[in-house]
Design a protein around this motif. Structure first.
Motif, PDB file in Angstrom:
ATOM      1  N   GLU A   1       0.833  -1.202   0.000  1.00 53.60           N
ATOM      2  CA  GLU A   1       0.000   0.000   0.000  1.00 53.60           C
ATOM      3  C   GLU A   1       0.876   1.264   0.000  1.00 53.60           C
ATOM      4  O   GLU A   1       0.615   2.214  -0.728  1.00 53.60           O
ATOM      5  CB  GLU A   1      -0.901  -0.013   1.238  1.00 53.60           C
ATOM      6  CG  GLU A   1      -1.915   1.092   1.299  1.00 53.60           C
ATOM      7  CD  GLU A   1      -2.800   0.954   2.535  1.00 53.60           C
ATOM      8  OE1 GLU A   1      -2.938   1.972   3.242  1.00 53.60           O
ATOM      9  OE2 GLU A   1      -3.329  -0.149   2.784  1.00 53.60           O
TER      10      GLU A   1
ATOM     11  N   GLU B   1       1.061   4.130  -2.938  1.00 54.09           N
ATOM     12  CA  GLU B   1       0.856   5.555  -2.665  1.00 54.09           C
ATOM     13  C   GLU B   1       2.063   6.371  -3.111  1.00 54.09           C
ATOM     14  O   GLU B   1       1.907   7.460  -3.674  1.00 54.09           O
ATOM     15  CB  GLU B   1       0.582   5.786  -1.176  1.00 54.09           C
ATOM     16  CG  GLU B   1      -0.751   5.264  -0.710  1.00 54.09           C
ATOM     17  CD  GLU B   1      -1.921   5.959  -1.389  1.00 54.09           C
ATOM     18  OE1 GLU B   1      -1.858   7.189  -1.586  1.00 54.09           O
ATOM     19  OE2 GLU B   1      -2.891   5.260  -1.740  1.00 54.09           O
TER      20      GLU B   1
ATOM     21  N   LYS C   1       1.988   6.678  -6.907  1.00 59.92           N
ATOM     22  CA  LYS C   1       0.992   7.674  -7.326  1.00 59.92           C
ATOM     23  C   LYS C   1       1.521   9.086  -7.098  1.00 59.92           C
ATOM     24  O   LYS C   1       1.346   9.972  -7.938  1.00 59.92           O
ATOM     25  CB  LYS C   1      -0.308   7.482  -6.540  1.00 59.92           C
ATOM     26  CG  LYS C   1      -1.117   6.291  -6.950  1.00 59.92           C
ATOM     27  CD  LYS C   1      -2.364   6.182  -6.088  1.00 59.92           C
ATOM     28  CE  LYS C   1      -3.130   4.921  -6.363  1.00 59.92           C
ATOM     29  NZ  LYS C   1      -4.298   4.768  -5.476  1.00 59.92           N
ATOM     30  N   ARG C   2       2.155   9.299  -5.957  1.00 65.77           N
ATOM     31  CA  ARG C   2       2.700  10.615  -5.645  1.00 65.77           C
ATOM     32  C   ARG C   2       3.799  10.993  -6.633  1.00 65.77           C
ATOM     33  O   ARG C   2       3.869  12.124  -7.097  1.00 65.77           O
ATOM     34  CB  ARG C   2       3.240  10.628  -4.216  1.00 65.77           C
ATOM     35  CG  ARG C   2       3.582  12.021  -3.698  1.00 65.77           C
ATOM     36  CD  ARG C   2       4.053  11.987  -2.262  1.00 65.77           C
ATOM     37  NE  ARG C   2       5.368  11.414  -2.092  1.00 65.77           N
ATOM     38  CZ  ARG C   2       6.505  12.034  -2.394  1.00 65.77           C
ATOM     39  NH1 ARG C   2       6.487  13.239  -2.881  1.00 65.77           N
ATOM     40  NH2 ARG C   2       7.657  11.448  -2.207  1.00 65.77           N
TER      41      ARG C   2
END
Length: 143
Positions: A46, A50, A53-54
């Motif tokens: 996870e 994240e 994506k950032r």
């Protein structure tokens, strides 16, 4: 103390862990560890997702900035923000106050209706029970 804090307290040392799991078989303990490892792997995946994506978002922002710079476009041109107002400025109304000092003469002070006062002006207001605005003789507009 919530359940998470209690769990951390109990699992904070090897002695406490031994005490907590003293009546549990090694097979059950292995099952618990396996499940804990599974939860850890899920959390790590996870976090990686994240972070990816950032990173994609940051790359997109940089690409947009570069395109805007190449074409000479700013955020002000888009109407999103006004580049001239980078800092918000307070409008403070200034006044000229006249008041009586202890020796019977009068004094003049320029300032606002808020903030610190000269000590003799403050003493005059306390002595007479007046408000600052009662002593205004001239308004100087906004700064």
């Amino acid at each position: 103390m919530n359940i998470f804090d209690e769990l951390l307290e109990r699992l904070s040392s090897k002695t406490r862990i031994r005490q907590l799991f003293k009546d549990i078989s090694s097979h059950d303990l292995e099952r618990i560890l396996s499940r804990m490892k599974g939860v850890l792997l899920e959390k790590q995946e996870e976090r990686k997702s994240e972070e990816a994506k950032r990173q994609v978002k940051l790359e997109s922002i940089e690409a947009i900035k570069q395109i805007m710079a190449d074409r000479g476009v700013s955020l002000g041109d888009l109407g999103i923000i006004d580049e001239t107002t980078t800092k918000r400025r307070r409008n403070i109304q200034k006044y000229t106050f006249q008041y009586e000092v202890d020796n019977g003469g009068s004094a003049i002070w320029q300032g606002a209706t808020t903030g610190r006062l000269p000590s003799d002006f403050q003493a005059y207001l306390q002595r007479t029970g007046k408000k600052r605005m009662d002593c205004v003789i001239e308004s100087e507009g906004e700064l």
